[in-house]
Design an enzyme around this catalytic site. Structure first.
Site, PDB file in Angstrom:
ATOM      1  N   GLU A   1       5.730   0.931   5.421  1.00  0.00           N
ATOM      2  CA  GLU A   1       4.347   0.928   5.891  1.00  0.00           C
ATOM      3  C   GLU A   1       3.617  -0.286   5.339  1.00  0.00           C
ATOM      4  O   GLU A   1       4.110  -0.960   4.422  1.00  0.00           O
ATOM      5  CB  GLU A   1       3.648   2.221   5.463  1.00  0.00           C
ATOM      6  CG  GLU A   1       3.657   2.458   3.971  1.00  0.00           C
ATOM      7  CD  GLU A   1       3.306   3.882   3.590  1.00  0.00           C
ATOM      8  OE1 GLU A   1       4.154   4.567   3.009  1.00  0.00           O
ATOM      9  OE2 GLU A   1       2.175   4.288   3.870  1.00  0.00           O
TER      10      GLU A   1
ATOM     11  N   LYS B   1       1.032  -2.656   3.314  1.00  0.00           N
ATOM     12  CA  LYS B   1       0.400  -2.652   1.995  1.00  0.00           C
ATOM     13  C   LYS B   1      -0.982  -3.277   2.150  1.00  0.00           C
ATOM     14  O   LYS B   1      -1.143  -4.491   2.109  1.00  0.00           O
ATOM     15  CB  LYS B   1       1.244  -3.436   0.980  1.00  0.00           C
ATOM     16  CG  LYS B   1       0.746  -3.292  -0.450  1.00  0.00           C
ATOM     17  CD  LYS B   1       1.684  -3.962  -1.431  1.00  0.00           C
ATOM     18  CE  LYS B   1       1.247  -3.684  -2.864  1.00  0.00           C
ATOM     19  NZ  LYS B   1      -0.112  -4.140  -3.164  1.00  0.00           N
TER      20      LYS B   1
ATOM     21  N   ASP C   1      -4.592  -4.624   1.423  1.00  0.00           N
ATOM     22  CA  ASP C   1      -5.176  -5.299   0.270  1.00  0.00           C
ATOM     23  C   ASP C   1      -6.549  -4.680   0.002  1.00  0.00           C
ATOM     24  O   ASP C   1      -7.588  -5.219   0.374  1.00  0.00           O
ATOM     25  CB  ASP C   1      -5.301  -6.803   0.554  1.00  0.00           C
ATOM     26  CG  ASP C   1      -5.594  -7.589  -0.721  1.00  0.00           C
ATOM     27  OD1 ASP C   1      -5.949  -8.763  -0.617  1.00  0.00           O
ATOM     28  OD2 ASP C   1      -5.469  -7.015  -1.819  1.00  0.00           O
TER      29      ASP C   1
ATOM     30  N   TYR D   1      -2.226   7.225   2.659  1.00  0.00           N
ATOM     31  CA  TYR D   1      -0.786   6.966   2.677  1.00  0.00           C
ATOM     32  C   TYR D   1       0.037   7.980   1.889  1.00  0.00           C
ATOM     33  O   TYR D   1       1.270   7.920   1.898  1.00  0.00           O
ATOM     34  CB  TYR D   1      -0.487   5.554   2.154  1.00  0.00           C
ATOM     35  CG  TYR D   1      -0.997   5.222   0.772  1.00  0.00           C
ATOM     36  CD1 TYR D   1      -2.007   4.280   0.622  1.00  0.00           C
ATOM     37  CD2 TYR D   1      -0.493   5.825  -0.370  1.00  0.00           C
ATOM     38  CE1 TYR D   1      -2.499   3.949  -0.629  1.00  0.00           C
ATOM     39  CE2 TYR D   1      -0.970   5.505  -1.631  1.00  0.00           C
ATOM     40  CZ  TYR D   1      -1.962   4.563  -1.753  1.00  0.00           C
ATOM     41  OH  TYR D   1      -2.443   4.249  -2.997  1.00  0.00           O
TER      42      TYR D   1
ATOM     43  N   LYS E   1       6.551  -8.246  -0.754  1.00  0.00           N
ATOM     44  CA  LYS E   1       5.375  -9.107  -0.644  1.00  0.00           C
ATOM     45  C   LYS E   1       5.646 -10.320   0.252  1.00  0.00           C
ATOM     46  O   LYS E   1       6.779 -10.806   0.352  1.00  0.00           O
ATOM     47  CB  LYS E   1       4.966  -9.603  -2.031  1.00  0.00           C
ATOM     48  CG  LYS E   1       4.426  -8.510  -2.950  1.00  0.00           C
ATOM     49  CD  LYS E   1       3.078  -8.009  -2.480  1.00  0.00           C
ATOM     50  CE  LYS E   1       2.333  -7.279  -3.575  1.00  0.00           C
ATOM     51  NZ  LYS E   1       1.772  -8.120  -4.591  1.00  0.00           N
TER      52      LYS E   1
ATOM     53  N   CYS F   1      -0.119 -26.411 -32.965  1.00  0.00           N
ATOM     54  CA  CYS F   1      -1.098 -25.591 -32.245  1.00  0.00           C
ATOM     55  C   CYS F   1      -2.387 -26.397 -32.076  1.00  0.00           C
ATOM     56  O   CYS F   1      -2.890 -26.966 -33.055  1.00  0.00           O
ATOM     57  CB  CYS F   1      -1.374 -24.314 -33.027  1.00  0.00           C
ATOM     58  SG  CYS F   1      -2.766 -23.350 -32.376  1.00  0.00           S
TER      59      CYS F   1
ATOM     60  N   CYS G   1      -5.272 -24.594 -34.475  1.00  0.00           N
ATOM     61  CA  CYS G   1      -5.222 -24.515 -35.943  1.00  0.00           C
ATOM     62  C   CYS G   1      -4.269 -25.545 -36.556  1.00  0.00           C
ATOM     63  O   CYS G   1      -4.146 -25.635 -37.772  1.00  0.00           O
ATOM     64  CB  CYS G   1      -4.804 -23.113 -36.385  1.00  0.00           C
ATOM     65  SG  CYS G   1      -3.107 -22.689 -35.966  1.00  0.00           S
TER      66      CYS G   1
ATOM     67  N   CYS H   1       2.540 -19.948 -31.801  1.00  0.00           N
ATOM     68  CA  CYS H   1       1.832 -20.289 -33.027  1.00  0.00           C
ATOM     69  C   CYS H   1       2.016 -19.116 -33.984  1.00  0.00           C
ATOM     70  O   CYS H   1       1.582 -17.997 -33.681  1.00  0.00           O
ATOM     71  CB  CYS H   1       0.342 -20.512 -32.744  1.00  0.00           C
ATOM     72  SG  CYS H   1      -0.632 -20.716 -34.256  1.00  0.00           S
TER      73      CYS H   1
ATOM     74  N   CYS I   1      -5.016 -18.111 -36.695  1.00  0.00           N
ATOM     75  CA  CYS I   1      -5.351 -19.122 -35.681  1.00  0.00           C
ATOM     76  C   CYS I   1      -6.591 -18.660 -34.915  1.00  0.00           C
ATOM     77  O   CYS I   1      -6.618 -17.531 -34.400  1.00  0.00           O
ATOM     78  CB  CYS I   1      -4.185 -19.299 -34.720  1.00  0.00           C
ATOM     79  SG  CYS I   1      -4.592 -20.294 -33.265  1.00  0.00           S
TER      80      CYS I   1
END
Length: 691
Positions: free
Chosen positions: A118, A120, A122, A254, A340, A434, A437, A452, A457
């Site tokens: 069926e 999908k 949105d 559904y 999809k 990083c 930091c 990191c 941090c």
């Protein structure tokens, strides 16, 4: 004008309701009309006038009750009787084939696998509860376990019946894939008079109505919505239902969660249509995954001509019994997948690449893009995932790239258009330190992500605080990223426990904070001191632990003390928790700094509440109820099982431990006898839960 007496008015009101509901169903469910809008408005006006004169005849299912009522101050939380689970995505036909092979390995005794496919939509997933045929509660999906009560807003949607009525004659050519047995029809009719029905579906909006709505907003000098889904979601979550009523929302059903004797998902669609709901006219039974792929291809060709937006199809195992036997894995059921569409795409230029440090220390390269619109959304950032992905794509600063929304949601760099390179593009090198930091980044063995390691941090801490106060965690209303940033910059918080030490006088002196905002935040903090064990676990920010895993842990151990005493093997013994996750959880709770954090939170007044479970006597046991219970309702019986650590299912299988038979038991009773499942009566069940 003829004057009516009370009895005549009552009869006229009932007739008007019947005629108005008939034409509502024709127009909003079947897309047909026999009278003009002006005539229908005239009938509604007469009904409204009569009800005002005779308010004792106003009923919850009256068409006049769709008008929004008084605005709410906030939505109530509601727990779903059966979780509204996620659906695993697939993006190719080969992935569907792999899925089918996986199912065959799980259920080798299944002679043949057939499916139901069926659209999908949105939109926004919704749960509707009907008692004795009357719509009494509507809720959002929320986190799958707990949603928000949006009944008033859903009542304004004309395609949601306020009262269920069995449709005897559906239009020819619709819903011909399943026949309903006499037993199912009998059970539906019984549920109308004395029963409980839960329907699930999608709230959405037609594209043309969305475009018209946006034009009116632009004309009024207001910002337009990015897409129909955003407008639908924003409308459903309006505290003022009058605003929701002014927006052209629709509902497509559904799923029937309640056991009405259905044995296939196709029958559920037939039941929904017979109950008066709009369902997917394109839905199809598929004998194998090749037919699923063919259905997907046909939908893909006409997706742009549909009146609403879709992002793919949903396909699930047709047999209800097999679907239940396949069970659950992680956040979804094994017997269902979303296929999809390929990501919607556009080209733009990467203006820079910067490193984002997440709350777990993950260093993710983010492409900063020249803004581009994809599927109605303006995209200015896209993830490059990790260093290996940058090398695979050979992406450089200044490149023209194809951007897509993976699964139509997350912005992703798909490909470099290298033919447009000028020679001025810059190769990106992953930094050694990083950016926040300056600690040396580390890449743990076997991982693709640099991290990191510095827990102090500032970027890690910022992300951790965002997560801690979010809806998944302590759900501190009003304390968003901007407020967290301000508190961190003023050094008012250095640990999550500091949030609970805040006072109004700390906040009113901050820029942008007034008396009211400061008081609202303090009130929200105070209300959040009580938190369920599962949400407390989520708030701790343990790697690999989401809402479903946290709930599994909370229900398995029952208390924080038990969790603190647990070993790695104890976590590994929980269904759906693998070795890697168990190791990460055990490590987190063993660290001294984390134990100190927990102690600190408890000292500042955080109180951990147990989940809705009062015992473990039914742990690992599955109950199925059939027939009518006399002493307690079906809902109360199922909740009793869950509170005692067990599961309640709508289907009988070899994995069922007990079938509880009430008066007039249905097909599940016979199925239990056939499979040799233990059958007990209501009296025995009540004795079990009281022992």
């Amino acid at each position: 004008m003829q004057i009516m007496n009370k009895e005549e008015a009552k009869k006229r009101i009932e007739k008007l309701k019947e005629v108005i509901n008939y034409h509502r169903y024709l127009y909003h469910v079947l897309d047909r009309e026999e009278i003009s809008d002006a005539v229908l408005d005239s009938l509604k006006h007469e009904l409204y006038t009569l009800e005002q004169e005779y308010p004792e005849f106003i009923t919850p299912d009256s068409p006049t009750q769709r008008v929004g009522g008084e605005a709410l101050s906030k939505f109530k939380k509601v727990r779903h009787e059966i979780p509204m689970l996620s659906i695993e995505d697939t993006f190719t036909d080969n992935e569907l084939i792999d899925w089918e092979e996986y199912l065959k390995r799980l259920a080798p005794s299944a002679s043949h696998l057939s499916y139901f496919a069926e659209l999908k939509i949105d939109g926004l997933a919704m749960s509707l509860i009907y008692e004795n045929g009357i719509f009494v509660r509507g809720a959002t999906r929320g986190n799958g376990t707990v949603g928000e009560d949006v009944t008033s807003n859903l009542k304004t949607i004309e395609s949601i019946p306020l009262k269920l009525e069995l449709q005897k004659n559906l239009p020819k050519g619709r819903h011909e894939f399943a026949e309903l047995t006499q037993e199912i029809e009998n059970r539906i009719e019984r549920a109308f008079s004395s029963g409980h029905i839960e329907v699930r579906g999608e709230a959405y909006m037609y594209t043309k109505e969305f475009d018209k709505f946006n034009k009116e907003r632009i004309r009024a000098g207001e910002e337009p919505f990015a897409n129909p889904r955003n407008l639908a979601a924003g409308s459903i979550r309006q505290l003022d239902s009058k605003l929701a009523a002014s927006r052209p929302l629709r509902f497509l059903a559904y799923d029937v969660v309640t056991d009405l004797g259905q044995t296939t998902h196709g029958q559920e669609h037939e039941i929904l249509a017979r109950l008066g709901f709009r369902t997917d006219d394109t839905a199809r039974e598929c004998g194998d995954v090749k037919e699923v792929a063919a259905y997907f291809a046909s939908i893909n060709k006409k997706r742009d001509y549909l009146p609403f937006q879709i992002d793919g199809i949903v396909v699930q195992v047709q047999s209800s019994d097999l679907f239940e036997r396949l069970g659950r894995a992680g956040k979804g059921m094994r017997g269902i997948r979303a296929r999809k569409f390929s990501p919607k795409q556009a080209t733009t230029i990467i203006e820079d690449i910067k490193i984002h440090i997440g709350r777990t220390g993950a260093a993710t390269p983010i492409a900063h893009l020249r803004p581009v619109e994809i599927g109605g959304v303006t995209i200015s950032r896209a993830t490059l995932h990790n260093e290996d992905e940058i090398k695979r794509l050979d992406v450089r600063i200044g490149d023209t790239v194809i951007i897509g929304r993976a699964g139509d949601v997350i912005p992703d760099v798909i490909k470099v258009v290298d033919g447009l390179r000028t020679g001025k593009e810059k190769i990106f090198h992953m930094p050694k330190q990083c950016p926040a930091c300056h600690t040396t980044l580390e890449r743990p063995e076997g991982e693709a992500i640099w991290r990191c390691p510095n827990r102090e941090c500032p970027m890690r801490k910022r992300g951790y605080f965002y997560h801690f106060v979010s809806r998944q965690g302590f759900d501190i209303e009003g304390m968003g990223p901007k407020i967290i940033d301000a508190l961190l910059e003023e050094s008012l918080i250095t640990s999550p426990a500091d949030i609970f030490r805040l006072k109004k006088e700390n906040l009113v002196v901050l820029e942008g904070f007034g008396e009211k905002l400061a008081q609202n935040i303090i009130d929200s903090v105070e209300q959040s001191r009580k938190v369920t064990l599962s949400r407390f676990i989520i708030a701790m920010g343990i790697r690999h632990v989401g809402s479903e895993t946290a709930l599994d842990i909370a229900r398995h151990f029952g208390s924080l003390d038990s969790i603190l005493e647990a070993k790695e093997e104890d976590f590994r013994s929980i269904p759906d928790i693998g070795e890697v996750t168990a190791k990460e959880i055990a490590k987190w709770f063993s660290l001294k700094r984390n134990r100190e954090l927990i102690d600190d939170l408890l000292k500042v007044g955080v109180r951990i509440q147990k989940e809705e479970q009062v015992g473990r006597k039914f742990a690992g046991k599955t109950f199925v109820f059939t027939g009518t219970l006399d002493a307690i309702s079906r809902e109360e019986a199922e909740n009793s099982v869950r509170k005692l650590g067990g599961d309640s299912s709508g289907f009988v299988s070899k994995n069922t431990d007990y079938v509880v038979g009430g008066s007039e038991p249905g097909l599940k009773y016979n199925k239990a006898k056939e499979l040799g499942v233990t059958i007990i009566d209501e009296k025995e069940f009540l004795r079990m839960i009281k022992e």
